[in-house]
Design a protein around this motif. Structure first.
Motif, short mmCIF file in Angstrom:
data_model
loop_
_atom_site.label_atom_id
_atom_site.label_comp_id
_atom_site.label_asym_id
_atom_site.label_seq_id
_atom_site.Cartn_x
_atom_site.Cartn_y
_atom_site.Cartn_z
N LEU A 1 0.52 6.92 1.22
CA LEU A 1 0.05 5.75 0.48
C LEU A 1 0.50 5.83 -0.99
N ILE A 2 0.47 7.04 -1.55
CA ILE A 2 0.96 7.21 -2.92
C ILE A 2 2.43 6.81 -2.99
N ALA A 3 3.20 7.27 -2.00
CA ALA A 3 4.63 6.94 -1.97
C ALA A 3 4.80 5.42 -1.93
N TYR A 4 3.97 4.77 -1.12
CA TYR A 4 4.05 3.31 -1.01
C TYR A 4 3.70 2.65 -2.35
N SER A 5 2.58 3.12 -2.95
CA SER A 5 2.14 2.52 -4.21
C SER A 5 3.16 2.72 -5.31
N ALA A 6 3.91 3.82 -5.24
CA ALA A 6 4.87 4.13 -6.29
C ALA A 6 6.02 3.13 -6.30
N ARG A 7 6.17 2.36 -5.24
CA ARG A 7 7.26 1.39 -5.17
C ARG A 7 6.84 0.00 -5.60
N LEU A 8 5.52 -0.21 -5.69
CA LEU A 8 5.04 -1.58 -5.90
C LEU A 8 5.05 -1.99 -7.37
N GLU A 9 5.21 -3.28 -7.58
CA GLU A 9 5.14 -3.83 -8.93
C GLU A 9 3.87 -4.65 -9.14
N LEU B 1 2.14 14.66 8.37
CA LEU B 1 1.99 13.37 7.67
C LEU B 1 1.96 13.59 6.16
N SER B 2 1.18 14.60 5.75
CA SER B 2 1.08 14.87 4.30
C SER B 2 2.44 15.23 3.74
N ALA B 3 3.16 16.12 4.47
CA ALA B 3 4.45 16.58 3.97
C ALA B 3 5.44 15.43 3.88
N ALA B 4 5.46 14.59 4.92
CA ALA B 4 6.38 13.46 4.92
C ALA B 4 6.07 12.53 3.75
N GLY B 5 4.77 12.27 3.56
CA GLY B 5 4.36 11.41 2.46
C GLY B 5 4.76 11.99 1.11
N LEU B 6 4.59 13.29 0.98
CA LEU B 6 4.92 13.96 -0.27
C LEU B 6 6.42 13.88 -0.55
#
Lengths: 257, 280
Positions: free
Chosen positions: A159-167, A239-244
């Motif tokens: 989710l962090i990875a996803y949020s990092a892309r949003l504007e 899942l955690s590792a992939a997200g990270l």
């Protein structure tokens, strides 16, 4: 070594803030789950007559370990959406951090460390309260602390990875409503997944919530086998590792100097 | 909807002698303009808007499907056993009317008030604080009415409505939402920062969880029953259960009166306070 130290600075930043502002989080992080436990565990639980479906546990004891996991997941969701976007766009904390020798990846590690430790702390407090209220089936409920935190992290990192892309924060409401909410209601926290229609089960198996609940509840009841436990943990770690890994990529892209 | 200022309509409409005399300057008969603004603003956010209907339906599905299997039957309002889904669905309808109204009237209003300075701008027009209070509440009701209608349709489809009295559930849901929106808005005018919103959460969540939404009142010991039966959501749930299950009596007017008083007090306090904060 360098990375650890730099990430620790990121962690320290959150801790400094938290020490002054922890009061604001008391209601959402501690009181809410306890109220749910009281209303559903005691109130609704008093209406549950046959506990065959629950494997002979009382409803309160059935609910408690799963509620630890659900609470962790909800906490993780909030920490990984608005908070991340704010650090990029509104408060610009991340921008400030990369102006020092801290790298974008280390910024992310510090953030994840902070979320992880907070999830541990919240789960621990909840487990203590649950035990005091008589919701513990056995000492195994202590396992709900690491398992809850792990499940939370497995949802938080992607989710962090996803949020990092949003504007824009517009899609967060959709995530709360169409991902978090169904995951809370249908992955076995409140009733066994065997009650769900067959076609839904594969979707349930994908959620970190289901794996976390299986782990926490199994450990609390003392019915958790070593092999399934290993499988669940492996999935959550993956899942955690992939997200990270994804997160590092997007953090680098967005914080490139 | 025209984007330019319509000079013809900007002239204060005739608002009647009563409104012009008391309370002075509080009401300009322009509340509908605020609703129009909300519609324009939300034109692109319709997905978020419609998605709000999704939550209570998920709850209903989850409770009916999963919880219902563990509880064979519950005692209905007339003492007859009813299915758990039929027990919980009207309560969820009442609870979602409350939740929607409270969140709209607190978070949204606070943001517009404190950060957007929207109301300051509005008061520079012929609108008064009471227009703002009524307009905001009206918009919240339109939204809430949409959700309630959708929810009732789902209940009908699931066979959980057994009486034509259920037709009254929609106006009752609107009254309940009106009362909560008015009180929520009045409370918002006393808030200083986002931290105070924890108090909103602290009021709404226990109401949702403990007002016999998920289990009957008889679970509680006697003194607690008395406490719960004084809280607002309990009255809303009683009304909804009675209407959808067709157990209707004169006593229901008591519940209706409860919300009428709540709505009236809330609206008066909210517009007075808004007037004081914005004009004073």
């Amino acid at each position: 070594m360098q990375t650890l130290k730099a990430s620790w600075y990121g962690f320290e930043k959150h801790w400094t803030w938290y020490r002054r502002n922890w009061r604001a989080t008391v209601v959402s992080s501690f009181l809410t789950p306890v109220l749910f436990l009281l209303a559903l565990g005691f109130g609704f639980g008093s209406q549950v007559r046959s506990t065959e479906l629950l494997g002979g546990m009382s409803y309160l004891q059935y609910l408690a370990p799963a509620l630890v996991v659900i609470t962790a997941l909800q906490g993780a969701t909030f920490e990984s959406t608005y908070a991340i976007m704010s650090a990029f766009m509104w408060q610009k904390t991340y921008i400030g951090m990369v102006a020092t020798p801290i790298t974008p990846a280390q910024v992310l590690y510090g953030q994840v460390m902070w979320i992880g430790s907070q999830l541990l702390a919240r789960s621990a407090v909840f487990v203590v309260i649950a035990a005091v209220l008589g919701a513990a089936a056995g000492p195994g409920i202590l396992w709900a602390i690491p398992f809850g935190a792990l499940a939370g992290l497995a949802f938080s990192a992607p989710l962090i990875a996803y949020s990092a892309r949003l504007e824009k924060p517009d899609s967060f409401t959709t995530i709360f409503r169409f991902v978090l909410m169904p995951m809370t209601l249908f992955t076995g926290a409140f009733f066994p997944v065997s009650q769900l229609p067959e076609w839904l089960l594969p979707v349930v198996w994908l959620t970190p919530a289901w794996h976390g609940i299986e782990l926490a509840r199994g450990a609390a009841a003392g019915t958790l086998g070593a092999l399934p436990a290993l499988g669940h943990v492996a999935y959550l770690v993956a899942l955690s590792a992939a997200g990270l890994a994804l997160g590092v990529k997007y953090f680098r892209r967005r914080l490139a100097v | 909807m025209t984007q330019t200022l319509d000079r013809e309509r900007a002239v204060p409409a005739s608002v009647g002698l009563l409104w012009r005399v008391i309370p002075p300057g509080l009401y300009g008969g322009k509340a509908s303009v605020l609703v129009e603004r909300a519609a324009v603003v939300n034109r692109r956010a319709w997905f978020v808007l419609v998605g709000g209907a999704f939550e209570p339906m998920l709850f209903l599905w989850s409770l009916g499907l999963g919880f219902g299997q563990m509880v064979s039957a519950v005692t209905g309002p007339d003492g007859q056993p009813i299915s758990y889904a039929a027990f919980v669905a009207p309560a969820l309808l009442a609870a979602s009317a409350m939740n929607g109204a409270v969140y709209d009237a607190t978070f949204n209003v606070f943001f517009k008030f404190k950060y957007l300075k929207l109301y300051d701008a509005m008061l520079a027009t012929p609108m008064g604080p009471m227009d703002i209070a009524i307009g905001e509440i009206a918009w919240a009701l339109l939204r809430g009415g949409l959700y309630s209608a959708g929810f009732l349709a789902v209940m009908l489809g699931m066979g959980l409505i057994v009486s034509p009295w259920a037709l009254l559930a929609l106006p009752v849901a609107l009254l309940v939402a009106f009362a909560f929106a008015a009180v929520g808005m009045a409370a918002t005018t006393f808030m200083r920062s986002w931290q105070d919103f924890d108090l909103v959460q602290l009021a709404v969540l226990p109401l949702f969880l403990f007002s016999t939404t998920f289990y009957p009142l008889s679970v509680y010991p006697g003194w607690l029953q008395a406490v719960v039966s004084w809280t607002p959501l309990y009255h809303a749930i009683e009304l909804m259960r009675g209407l959808t299950l067709g157990v209707v009596g004169w006593g229901m007017l008591g519940h209706v009166a409860y919300f009428a008083v709540m709505a009236a007090v809330g609206t008066v306090v909210a517009s007075r306070r808004l007037g004081k904060l914005l004009l004073g």
